[in-house]
Write an enzyme that holds these catalytic residues in place. Structure first.
Site, short mmCIF file in Angstrom:
data_model
loop_
_atom_site.label_atom_id
_atom_site.label_comp_id
_atom_site.label_asym_id
_atom_site.label_seq_id
_atom_site.Cartn_x
_atom_site.Cartn_y
_atom_site.Cartn_z
N CYS A 1 0.90 -1.42 -7.17
CA CYS A 1 1.25 -2.27 -6.02
C CYS A 1 1.49 -3.71 -6.47
O CYS A 1 2.42 -4.37 -5.99
CB CYS A 1 0.14 -2.30 -4.98
SG CYS A 1 -0.65 -0.72 -4.67
N ASP A 2 0.63 -4.22 -7.35
CA ASP A 2 0.61 -5.67 -7.61
C ASP A 2 1.03 -6.08 -9.02
O ASP A 2 1.18 -7.27 -9.28
CB ASP A 2 -0.81 -6.22 -7.36
CG ASP A 2 -1.25 -5.96 -5.93
OD1 ASP A 2 -0.39 -5.97 -5.03
OD2 ASP A 2 -2.46 -5.73 -5.71
N CYS B 1 -4.95 -2.19 -7.51
CA CYS B 1 -3.79 -1.30 -7.61
C CYS B 1 -2.70 -1.93 -8.48
O CYS B 1 -2.03 -2.87 -8.05
CB CYS B 1 -3.25 -1.01 -6.20
SG CYS B 1 -1.75 -0.01 -6.21
#
Ligand code: NAP
Length: 306
Positions: A134-135, A131
């Site tokens: 997200c990261d 992701c």
């Protein structure tokens, strides 16, 4: 006793719940993660109508969530262990709890596929990610690689290029599967490079990811590439493990439905990415969520009692 239990709070499930609750059916949504599913992990959604200039995935999904709750949908965040269909009574099991309903809408979507190479699970969360939204931030001004050549890989690479120093897309063929607009943008992005005809053999490092060993599938030549982050986007697997075996599946585990989104089990419907279909998008998930109401109402009128 609910009229309808929806399994999964992605765009398909939340749309279906908005329609059923608005039509006066007592509706419960069950979800394991946060509302929004995969769409909530997407940076920008540009092809969902009504938002010229795009909208962030989490923001769009929060609007879906607020709308569903606004219509009186109940939501519970727990993993579903199984569904039992006893005639026109459905039992949905979660741990030691059982919820009963007249109809069930399966909208549990799909999850990212793993590559299955050495180092992938060892470095998950330590450089290996599925992701970018997200990261991505953890790799600000660093060098990362993206594995895959589909829409997700190329669009997430474009997102990462805004944050990272360099993004290398490693693809097993010499042609991308991604849509033409994304391809054009990636090829013309100075921060994105391509490694064609290449597959990853191993992800290596000490504490965190440091390098990958890859080989060219045409020449068999082996090389190493330095990277702090490895973003893997090689497709999805349907979240169908908890479903009864009697349901009709295709060879990949996607649920088979008819054109009214009915499964082969009476009063059990399937919508969104979990079902066998040609195009998996927020817009088509929303379309399924709206469309399922017709067959569902027909079923409830015939078998629902009230
Ligand atoms: P996908 O279309 O299935 O593409 C997966 C990619 O990973 C392919 O390029 C495939 O290579 C590669 N791949 C698969 N297994 C591999 C392996 N073991 N090793 C190396 N490479 C591997 O998956 P996706 O890109 O996640 O898209 C899923 C669905 O969502 C699609 O229907 C897509 O159109 C949709 N989507 C749409 C948008 C949008 O419209 N903006 C955005 C994201 C996703 P090959 O090409 O050689 O098979």
């Amino acid at each position: 006793m609910y009229d309808v239990i929806v399994i999964g709070a992605g765009p398909a499930g939340m749309t279906a719940a908005i329609y059923t609750a608005r039509a006066g059916y007592k509706t419960l949504i069950l979800e394991t993660g946060a509302p929004g599913g995969q769409a909530a992990t997407t940076d920008t959604i540009e092809n969902y109508p009504g938002f010229p200039g795009g909208i962030s995935g989490p923001e769009l999904m929060m609007k879906f969530y607020e709308q569903a709750v606004g219509f009186g949908v109940d939501m519970e965040f727990q993993y579903v262990d199984g569904i039992e269909v006893e005639g026109h009574q459905k039992k949905v099991k979660l741990g030691d709890k059982i919820y009963e309903s007249k109809a069930v809408i399966i909208a549990s979507g799909a999850r990212p596929k793993v590559l299955g190479v050495d180092g992938e699970s060892k470095f998950r969360g330590k450089g290996v990610s599925y992701c970018a939204t997200c990261d991505g931030f953890f790799f600000k001004d660093k060098e990362v690689v993206v594995i895959g050549g589909g829409d997700t890989a190329v669009e997430e690479a474009l997102y990462l290029a805004k944050i990272c120093k360099k993004v290398t897309i490693i693809h097993r063929r010499d042609q991308l599967r991604a849509n033409k607009i994304a391809q054009y943008r990636a090829i013309n992005n100075a921060k994105i490079e391509f490694l064609w005809d290449s597959v990853v053999d191993e992800i290596r490092g000490t504490e965190n990811v440091e390098e990958l060993t890859i080989h060219n599938v045409r020449t068999q030549e082996k090389t190493r590439i330095n990277a702090s982050g490895v973003f893997i986007f090689v497709g999805y697997i349907p979240n169908s493990d908890y479903l009864p075996r009697e349901i009709g599946f295709d060879e990949y585990g996607y649920v088979l439905t008819d054109s009214m989104l009915r499964t082969n089990l009476p009063g059990v419907f399937a919508i969104g990415d979990i079902r066998q279909k040609r195009l998996r998008q927020v817009a088509t998930a929303v379309g399924d969520g709206a469309e399922v109401i017709t067959a569902l109402e027909e079923y409830l009128l015939e078998h629902g009692g009230n």
